[in-house]
Design an enzyme around this catalytic site. Structure first.
Site, PDB file in Angstrom:
ATOM      1  N   SER A  91       0.832  -1.206   0.000  1.00  0.00           N
ATOM      2  CA  SER A  91       0.000   0.000   0.000  1.00  0.00           C
ATOM      3  C   SER A  91       0.861   1.249   0.000  1.00  0.00           C
ATOM      4  O   SER A  91       1.649   1.470   0.937  1.00  0.00           O
ATOM      5  CB  SER A  91      -0.906   0.019   1.228  1.00  0.00           C
ATOM      6  N   HIS A 118      -1.193  -1.306  -4.299  1.00  0.00           N
ATOM      7  CA  HIS A 118      -2.472  -0.911  -3.708  1.00  0.00           C
ATOM      8  C   HIS A 118      -2.498   0.600  -3.508  1.00  0.00           C
ATOM      9  O   HIS A 118      -1.635   1.168  -2.819  1.00  0.00           O
ATOM     10  CB  HIS A 118      -2.657  -1.622  -2.357  1.00  0.00           C
ATOM     11  N   ASP A 174      -4.604   3.728  -2.177  1.00  0.00           N
ATOM     12  CA  ASP A 174      -5.726   4.150  -1.333  1.00  0.00           C
ATOM     13  C   ASP A 174      -6.175   5.552  -1.722  1.00  0.00           C
ATOM     14  O   ASP A 174      -5.420   6.514  -1.597  1.00  0.00           O
ATOM     15  CB  ASP A 174      -5.317   4.141   0.142  1.00  0.00           C
ATOM     16  N   MET A 219      -8.731   8.445  -0.821  1.00  0.00           N
ATOM     17  CA  MET A 219      -9.599   8.925   0.261  1.00  0.00           C
ATOM     18  C   MET A 219     -10.026  10.353  -0.018  1.00  0.00           C
ATOM     19  O   MET A 219      -9.227  11.165  -0.492  1.00  0.00           O
ATOM     20  CB  MET A 219      -8.866   8.859   1.605  1.00  0.00           C
ATOM     21  N   HIS A 274      -8.241   1.291  -4.287  1.00  0.00           N
ATOM     22  CA  HIS A 274      -9.240   1.122  -3.225  1.00  0.00           C
ATOM     23  C   HIS A 274      -9.877   2.478  -2.953  1.00  0.00           C
ATOM     24  O   HIS A 274      -9.239   3.376  -2.387  1.00  0.00           O
ATOM     25  CB  HIS A 274      -8.554   0.562  -1.972  1.00  0.00           C
ATOM     26  N   MET A 306     -12.010   4.801  -1.084  1.00  0.00           N
ATOM     27  CA  MET A 306     -12.693   5.120   0.172  1.00  0.00           C
ATOM     28  C   MET A 306     -13.309   6.506   0.012  1.00  0.00           C
ATOM     29  O   MET A 306     -12.867   7.491   0.599  1.00  0.00           O
ATOM     30  CB  MET A 306     -11.700   5.050   1.335  1.00  0.00           C
ATOM     31  N   MET A 361     -12.158  -5.337   5.279  1.00  0.00           N
ATOM     32  CA  MET A 361     -11.293  -4.423   6.022  1.00  0.00           C
ATOM     33  C   MET A 361     -11.028  -4.987   7.412  1.00  0.00           C
ATOM     34  O   MET A 361     -11.969  -5.333   8.140  1.00  0.00           O
ATOM     35  CB  MET A 361     -11.931  -3.037   6.138  1.00  0.00           C
ATOM     36  N   GLY A 378      -9.331   4.578   6.585  1.00  0.00           N
ATOM     37  CA  GLY A 378      -9.072   6.012   6.726  1.00  0.00           C
ATOM     38  C   GLY A 378      -7.658   6.357   7.106  1.00  0.00           C
ATOM     39  O   GLY A 378      -7.178   7.444   6.790  1.00  0.00           O
ATOM     40  N   PHE A 379      -6.963   5.443   7.771  1.00  0.00           N
ATOM     41  CA  PHE A 379      -5.604   5.730   8.210  1.00  0.00           C
ATOM     42  C   PHE A 379      -4.752   4.474   8.113  1.00  0.00           C
ATOM     43  O   PHE A 379      -5.225   3.368   8.362  1.00  0.00           O
ATOM     44  CB  PHE A 379      -5.571   6.227   9.661  1.00  0.00           C
ATOM     45  N   GLY A 380      -3.478   4.644   7.782  1.00  0.00           N
ATOM     46  CA  GLY A 380      -2.545   3.532   7.782  1.00  0.00           C
ATOM     47  C   GLY A 380      -1.972   3.314   9.168  1.00  0.00           C
ATOM     48  O   GLY A 380      -2.122   4.136  10.067  1.00  0.00           O
ATOM     49  N   GLY A 381      -1.302   2.175   9.346  1.00  0.00           N
ATOM     50  CA  GLY A 381      -0.590   1.910  10.587  1.00  0.00           C
ATOM     51  C   GLY A 381      -1.443   1.459  11.749  1.00  0.00           C
ATOM     52  O   GLY A 381      -0.960   1.417  12.892  1.00  0.00           O
ATOM     53  N   ASP A 397      -7.203  -6.037   4.255  1.00  0.00           N
ATOM     54  CA  ASP A 397      -6.473  -4.767   4.275  1.00  0.00           C
ATOM     55  C   ASP A 397      -6.568  -4.180   5.667  1.00  0.00           C
ATOM     56  O   ASP A 397      -7.663  -3.907   6.159  1.00  0.00           O
ATOM     57  CB  ASP A 397      -7.079  -3.811   3.243  1.00  0.00           C
ATOM     58  N   GLY A 398      -5.402  -4.000   6.310  1.00  0.00           N
ATOM     59  CA  GLY A 398      -5.363  -3.344   7.610  1.00  0.00           C
ATOM     60  C   GLY A 398      -4.589  -4.152   8.636  1.00  0.00           C
ATOM     61  O   GLY A 398      -5.036  -5.220   9.050  1.00  0.00           O
ATOM     62  N   GLY A 409       0.999  -2.318   4.244  1.00  0.00           N
ATOM     63  CA  GLY A 409       1.556  -0.972   4.140  1.00  0.00           C
ATOM     64  C   GLY A 409       2.865  -0.831   4.878  1.00  0.00           C
ATOM     65  O   GLY A 409       3.944  -0.991   4.314  1.00  0.00           O
ATOM     66  N   SER A 410       2.786  -0.550   6.184  1.00  0.00           N
ATOM     67  CA  SER A 410       4.007  -0.325   6.961  1.00  0.00           C
ATOM     68  C   SER A 410       4.864  -1.578   7.052  1.00  0.00           C
ATOM     69  O   SER A 410       6.095  -1.489   7.192  1.00  0.00           O
ATOM     70  CB  SER A 410       3.656   0.188   8.368  1.00  0.00           C
TER      71      SER A 410
END
Length: 227
Positions: free
Chosen positions: A7, A30, A32, A34, A63, A65, A134, A139-142, A172-173, A194-195
């Site tokens: 991501s 990926h 994102d 938003m 994706h 959102m 999800m 709405g937020f990574g990490g 995802d998440g 992602g991270s």
């Protein structure tokens, strides 16, 4: 074979072209999107997707959102996305939208927030190429992985199998080396990270390590027997 989709939400936005190239070997990139309405964050849009398409050969998994995906989703196919995911909570006509995305040449995917059950949408599955469960609030990574989503992943996989569908199940998440095996065992076969990828010293190696862990868990998972 499990698919790993890094991501870019966790990448350095000032170096997106380099960051896309840093995950060579990934299955999809990926992206994102938003809008600061459907989720409380604002990221990027069509022009950046077009630029990423020019900078990398990795296919893009967008994706969305966003509010009103019925209006905006087709533009992401035109911008070069090979897969476009809309949130069922935001779509006015999800079947029509999925058919339009497919007609334009991309894979159509439907995402569900953690509190949205899969059961009311079972009849929609044949219209889709992928379902995204999800495993954090979008709405937020990490964010930390929500273990309470594992039964939902299992139920979704059971529905896919019951209908004999050749579709993907994405999570995802909070996906990392410590959580990906649980997701794979539950039935996921596409993993957004992602991270866990962009926070690693060697992002390409992180992609391979995640794929290896998911593959090992998939081989021993009850849902994959006979596949």
């Amino acid at each position: 074979m499990p698919q790993i989709n890094p991501s870019i939400l966790s990448a350095d936005f000032a170096r997106l072209a380099d960051e896309a190239r840093a995950v060579e070997g990934a299955d999809w990139l990926h992206v994102d999107v938003m809008d600061n309405h459907f989720v409380p964050n604002l990221t990027l849009g069509v022009p950046v997707v077009e630029a990423l398409g020019r900078a990398s050969d990795i296919p893009m998994d967008c994706h969305l959102m966003i509010d009103n995906p019925d209006r905006w989703a087709p533009a992401y196919v035109e911008a070069g996305a090979g897969s476009v995911t809309f949130h069922v909570e935001a779509a006015a006509a999800p079947v029509r939208l999925a058919r339009e995305i497919r007609a334009k040449g991309a894979r159509a995917s439907m995402a569900l927030k953690p509190a949205t059950p899969i059961e009311p949408y079972e009849d929609l599955l044949p219209e889709l190429d992928m379902v995204l469960i999800m495993t954090v609030e979008p709405g937020f990574g990490g964010q930390a992985f929500l273990d309470i989503m594992l039964p939902k992943i299992r139920r979704t996989r059971e529905m896919i199998s019951k209908h004999g569908l050749e579709m993907w199940l994405q999570v995802d998440g909070g996906v990392s080396e410590s959580t990906i095996e649980r997701c794979a065992d539950a039935g996921a076969d596409v993993f957004v990270a992602g991270s866990a990828v962009y926070g690693a010293a060697d992002p390409a190696h992180a992609v391979r390590a995640l794929r290896d862990k998911a593959a090992a868990a998939t081989r021993s998972a009850s849902w994959s027997c006979g596949h």
